[in-house]
Design an enzyme around this catalytic site. Structure first.
Site, PDB file in Angstrom:
ATOM      1  N   ASP A  75      -4.475  -2.107   5.053  1.00 33.55           N
ATOM      2  CA  ASP A  75      -4.994  -1.660   6.348  1.00 33.55           C
ATOM      3  C   ASP A  75      -6.504  -1.558   6.375  1.00 33.55           C
ATOM      4  O   ASP A  75      -7.088  -1.556   7.438  1.00 33.55           O
ATOM      5  CB  ASP A  75      -4.374  -0.316   6.739  1.00 33.55           C
ATOM      6  CG  ASP A  75      -4.539   0.712   5.647  1.00 33.55           C
ATOM      7  OD1 ASP A  75      -5.251   0.413   4.669  1.00 33.55           O
ATOM      8  OD2 ASP A  75      -3.968   1.804   5.747  1.00 33.55           O
ATOM      9  N   ASP A  89       0.840  -1.179   0.000  1.00 33.71           N
ATOM     10  CA  ASP A  89       0.000   0.000   0.000  1.00 33.71           C
ATOM     11  C   ASP A  89       0.878   1.233   0.000  1.00 33.71           C
ATOM     12  O   ASP A  89       2.007   1.146   0.450  1.00 33.71           O
ATOM     13  CB  ASP A  89      -0.725   0.025   1.357  1.00 33.71           C
ATOM     14  CG  ASP A  89      -2.189  -0.167   1.163  1.00 33.71           C
ATOM     15  OD1 ASP A  89      -2.562  -0.458   0.036  1.00 33.71           O
ATOM     16  OD2 ASP A  89      -2.939  -0.015   2.130  1.00 33.71           O
ATOM     17  N   ASP A 126      -8.891  -4.476   2.017  1.00 31.14           N
ATOM     18  CA  ASP A 126      -7.691  -5.254   1.702  1.00 31.14           C
ATOM     19  C   ASP A 126      -7.783  -6.691   2.188  1.00 31.14           C
ATOM     20  O   ASP A 126      -6.929  -7.495   1.860  1.00 31.14           O
ATOM     21  CB  ASP A 126      -6.459  -4.609   2.358  1.00 31.14           C
ATOM     22  CG  ASP A 126      -6.209  -3.218   1.811  1.00 31.14           C
ATOM     23  OD1 ASP A 126      -6.411  -3.037   0.601  1.00 31.14           O
ATOM     24  OD2 ASP A 126      -5.831  -2.327   2.575  1.00 31.14           O
TER      25      ASP A 126
END
Length: 1010
Positions: free
Chosen positions: A704, A363, A708
């Site tokens: 997070d 990410d 996801d």
């Protein structure tokens, strides 16, 4: 797992199809319909709501508005798996055979020996204890759904038959009219029909950290981005809204993600596969040898009972009983060591998976970046100034003496609704909590740092009117009294989208003086705007205007709804641009990944330009590598003419990814070394992970948000963020980064590689002693000599002296090349390969066996039985009725006396195995380096050497051991029989490693480097 394509059961086929449906983007049309159409579709009234009877009907049809929990494995099944899996089955068979043999003996003999009974009990105990230990270590199960449960809203405000009523959220049905207000959790997926200042926090779903405005208008084709849909279990932050329920329970967007995460088949971890492969290998060898010699002994004329006892002996000698405990302890130790470095490992086996990782999909926000908007650049006086974006303010500073900067800082401080929360006077400015949105708090902190207290500035320039930012006019404006008591003019300050602000200006402030805004200055503005925008920064324009006193006297009533003051011909002051800057440790970590052969891919929901800027900043796109767009710009040709294979780097937009086939995705992953995926949705993250896995990569994914969790679950190792991560992502992950820092992943990779190396060393050490344990049985059967080593004694080695040294290898430090190697290939690079077996069994093990037999023959010879008279003596030796067996010197031996000598030989053989295992332990410290390079810094290992020696001495000399374990005291000289063999092992291996290092890739490496 063969290909079960044709014989696939209907249920399996359906499951697969459902998952494929889930992976598709969310298909919704309600956001494009008018409110009337939505009400028609769901047979509801947008004022009165549903009738009670209709609602009951729908509830009966659709079921409650709740998520279905996934099927779980009962705990007893898990426990049984631990008790009857792998080696355990072999040992159970051994134990049952022991009890069987004891039973036969008890039935046929008057005074049966209790050996087999004890052995059976010990074997069963070993299995049960290791089983409990492994079960305890593995007692974490899929808690994914439980954390989803916590997210489900409890109550909902519903309008039915025109009346407002509080209901349990589970009773909400499709077509219900629902109201939400600030602080509520949204009870189902709603199509908004009216809203007042409503903002929702979708971060758990989409990863967007800014609260999103909600209104009845369709603003985007994608239902996840449009403003007129709110999603089940997101939070309403402020304002109120009313909407029609369009989906409940598992059919909501959040419900689909939950189903997706719990429905994914989670593959075995690489280390589990390795251990399984190893168990099959050893079991194969044990069963093959056991049965061969069972048959052989029957052919040689032994009785059934004797043959069964041989079979047990060979199985016990072949199975490293202590090994599974050793592996679990090694993994636990590493997990503890990683927890100290901010990596919390939930799944023990995941530690090693991280070491074999070949691709990391990371990410951007908060993992690679600091997760705080920060002012990065300003443009005033016709030049770009750089601000300090470092976490500790150790970067550059700019010239603050210009009068233009004073004006700019005034606008940024006054035209700003963000305030520091109370009671933080002693907290450093950058660490303070702010009430307000991300951009405004970035400006607030920047001005507070460079120009002193904003609070004081606001008190001196009292605000008299304000137009808040909205999406139609794209600016925010406020009017203030000036601080100079002699100046009665009002000051109008304004900030917003740069091009909109510039359109309202006719002059520009240069060196504190107003100049007309000519074409030249407009071009300078345009260039600065493009340059800052191209850095991926969020740019705002600032302007001000002193309202003339004659038109706007003191006390003038400003009307902000029906504007009664000038909002054009203002004076442009400058630009400020903000970015979420990279974390300090990340570029170094990305570099380490590169040298360790790991590909880092950025996957973000952010804008491609920002994503690319950060990727370049942290080194995911390295200097000098171009994307297709860069090449096109450099050669001045259209993008379509560039061959994509010329570009090493690429930035892929989520909308393009949506239309790609698997083949096209594979093509991208193969041809580009540096990849950024921008504006991606959660489903796409899953598709990217699967694409990497098709290439044979072992994939680690960081995430997070709730969005996801499917990717975290599907990846070989999911890494969640400890500070910002949602509960759901933490449940789906295998590992949690307590400091949210990408650099911690690299630490994890190093630890993972180390554990794999150390497990190899531990196994090599443990397996070597199998040869000196098996060969005595083989000679006993083939050459008919008295038994050189008993079964109980073997267990003393496997569960006694070898345990601590084997575990101590888990503490061994890394060898120098650990982060310079390519990631291991799980298909070819096994934990236990032929080379390890050939080293342990064929080379070192054979030398050890020689050492054992040397002690055995020395003791028997000293007692009068020379090697020549031992062959073929076994039948008379073991016959209780013969009490006058003659040795080489004609002395007569009774049965009892013979057995004492035999058991003394067992003890000596045992001690010589301990002595040769000293050398084996030391050579197992390294696989390539010399032991002299590595040094003896491992204190646990040194303790292990002393511990195994002390244990051997204790077992040999402790009174009563002759009864309990049939261990007899040895003459001191007999300890030294195996010393030359121990020394030989050490020298042999040092020479082998020297040749290895001198000729990398040569014959010795191919044959012996495990």
């Amino acid at each position: 797992m063969g290909d079960k394509g044709e014989k696939e059961s209907p249920k399996k086929g359906k499951g697969k199809r459902d998952l494929d449906d889930l992976k598709k983007e969310v298909a919704m049309t309600e956001h494009k319909m008018s409110i009337e159409e939505v009400c028609r579709k769901y047979n509801t009234d947008c004022v009165q709501g549903l009738t009670h009877s209709k609602a009951q009907e729908i509830l009966a049809r659709d079921g409650p508005n709740a998520l279905t929990p996934p099927p779980t494995t009962p705990e007893w099944v898990k426990f049984c798996r631990q008790l009857f899996g792998g080696f355990s089955i072999l040992l159970w068979i051994g134990a049952i055979l022991c009890f069987l043999a004891y039973g036969i003996q008890a039935g046929t003999e008057d005074e049966p020996s209790n050996d087999n009974l004890y052995l059976g009990i010990v074997l069963a105990a070993v299995v049960i204890i290791t089983g409990c230990f492994s079960y305890y270590q593995e007692a974490k199960s899929s808690k994914i759904m439980e954390s989803f449960k916590n997210m489900v809203p409890q109550q909902a405000l519903v309008i039915r038959e025109g009346e407002k009523m509080q209901l349990n959220a589970e009773e909400v049905v499709v077509g219900d009219l629902v109201e939400v207000k600030g602080g509520d959790r949204v009870p189902a997926d709603l199509r908004i029909i009216s809203a007042h200042g409503c903002k929702v926090d979708n971060s758990s779903l989409t990863g967007e950290s800014e609260p999103q405005t909600r209104s009845p208008d369709c603003t985007h084709d994608n239902p996840l981005e449009t403003r007129n849909i709110t999603f089940f279990s997101t939070n309403c932050v402020e304002g109120t809204a009313r909407g029609v329920v369009i989906a409940t329970g598992d059919r909501t967007v959040m419900g689909r993600i939950a189903t997706l995460a719990s429905g994914l088949e989670v593959g075995k971890t690489p280390i589990a596969v390795e251990i399984e492969h190893f168990i099959q290998l050893i079991t194969g060898v044990a069963v093959f040898l056991g049965i061969s010699f069972f048959v052989l002994s029957l052919i040689l004329g032994y009785t059934w009972l004797e043959a069964v006892i041989f079979l047990i002996g060979i199985i016990v000698a072949n199975v490293p009983e202590g090994l599974l405990a050793t592996v679990t302890v090694c993994l636990t130790l590493t997990a503890k060591r990683m927890a100290r470095k901010n990596c919390l490992v939930k799944n023990l086996e995941a530690v090693e998976t991280l070491g074999s990782t070949s691709t990391i999909c990371s990410d951007k926000t908060g993992t690679l970046t600091q997760n705080r908007m920060t002012v990065a650049h300003m443009w005033f006086d016709n030049q770009i100034h750089e601000a300090d974006t470092t976490e500790d303010q150790s970067g550059t500073s700019f010239d603050k003496s210009s009068a233009t900067w004073v004006a700019l800082s005034h606008i940024a401080g006054l035209c700003n609704r963000a305030v520091f929360k109370g009671g933080q006077e002693n907290v450093p400015i950058l660490k303070r909590d702010v009430a307000g949105d991300a951009s405004e708090s970035a400006l607030l902190k920047c001005i507070e740092l460079s120009s002193g207290s904003v609070k004081v500035m606001r008190e001196r320039n009292k605000k008299v009117a304000e137009i808040p930012f909205n999406s139609t006019n794209k600016y925010q404006l406020s009017i203030h009294e000036t601080e100079d008591p002699n100046d009665n003019r009002y000051l109008l300050v304004m900030k917003g989208a740069p091009e909109r602000i510039l359109d309202r200006c006719s002059t520009i402030l240069l060196q504190g003086k107003e100049q007309p805004l000519d074409e030249e200055m407009k071009e300078a503005f345009q260039n600065a705007y493009l340059e800052l925008g191209g850095l991926g920064e969020r740019v705002l324009g600032f302007c001000h205007f002193y309202l003339p006193e004659e038109q706007y006297p003191k006390g003038f009533a400003f009307d902000c709804d029906d504007v009664n003051f000038a909002t054009d011909n203002l004076c442009f002051v400058g630009l400020m641009s903000m970015i979420d800057p990279p974390r300090a440790a990340v570029p170094d970590a990305v570099g380490k990944c590169r040298s360790a052969g790991i590909k880092v891919i950025m996957v973000t929901g952010d804008h491609p330009i920002t994503a690319k800027a950060i990727a370049k900043g942290v080194g995911i796109i390295s200097e000098g590598n171009e994307t297709v767009e860069d090449i096109a710009a450099r050669l001045n040709i259209p993008v379509s003419q560039v061959n994509p294979r010329d570009a090493k780097a690429c930035v892929i937009h989520g909308t393009d990814l949506k239309d790609m086939s698997s083949e096209q995705i594979d093509e991208i992953l193969q041809n580009h070394t540096e990849i950024v995926f921008a504006r991606t949705s959660p489903q796409q993250k899953l598709i990217i992970v699967e694409g990497c896995q098709r290439q044979g990569a072992i994939v680690a994914v960081t995430g997070d948000g709730v969005n996801d969790s499917p990717a975290l679950k599907k990846a070989d190792i999911g890494v969640a963020m400890g500070i910002r991560g949602s509960d759901v992502s933490k449940q789906a992950a295998d590992m949690i980064l307590l400091d949210d820092n990408f650099a911690s992943i690299v630490t994890g990779v190093e630890e993972g590689r180390l554990i794999f190396d150390n497990l190899k060393k531990s196994i090599a050490y443990t397996l070597t002693s199998n040869i000196p344990e098996i060969t005595p049985f083989l000679l006993f059967i083939m050459a008919n000599i008295p038994l050189p080593l008993g079964t109980i004694t073997i267990l003393c080695i496997d569960l006694g002296t070898d345990m601590v040294p084997a575990i101590s290898l888990a503490y061994e430090a890394a060898e120098s090349d650990i982060m310079k190697r390519q990631p291991r290939n799980p298909r070819s690079d096994k934990l236990v390969n032929e080379r390890l077996i050939s080293m342990a069994y064929g080379q070192i093990g054979m030398i050890q066996a020689l050492g054992g037999f040397f002690s055995y023959f020395v003791i028997l010879a000293e007692n009068g039985f020379l090697p020549s008279c031992l062959v073929g003596i076994r039948l008379s030796w073991d016959d209780r009725t013969i009490n006058d067996l003659e040795d080489s010197y004609g002395q007569q031996w009774t049965y009892e006396q013979r057995k004492v000598v035999e058991f003394t030989c067992h003890t000596a053989f045992f001690v010589s195995i301990v002595v040769v295992q000293w050398a084996d332990l030391i050579i197992c410290k390294t696989r390539r380096n010399s032991v002299f390079q590595q040094g003896m810094k491992n204190k646990i290992l040194i303790f292990g050497l002393f511990e195994e020696t002390a244990l051997a001495a204790f077992l040999s000399y402790c009174p009563g051991m002759d009864v309990a374990l049939r261990m007899y005291p040895l003459k001191p000289s007999w300890w030294f029989c195996a010393f030359p063999y121990s020394f030989l092992i050490f020298v042999y291996d040092e020479i082998r490693k020297l040749i290895l290092r001198r000729n990398p890739g040569g014959w010795v490496e191919k044959e012996t480097y495990y």
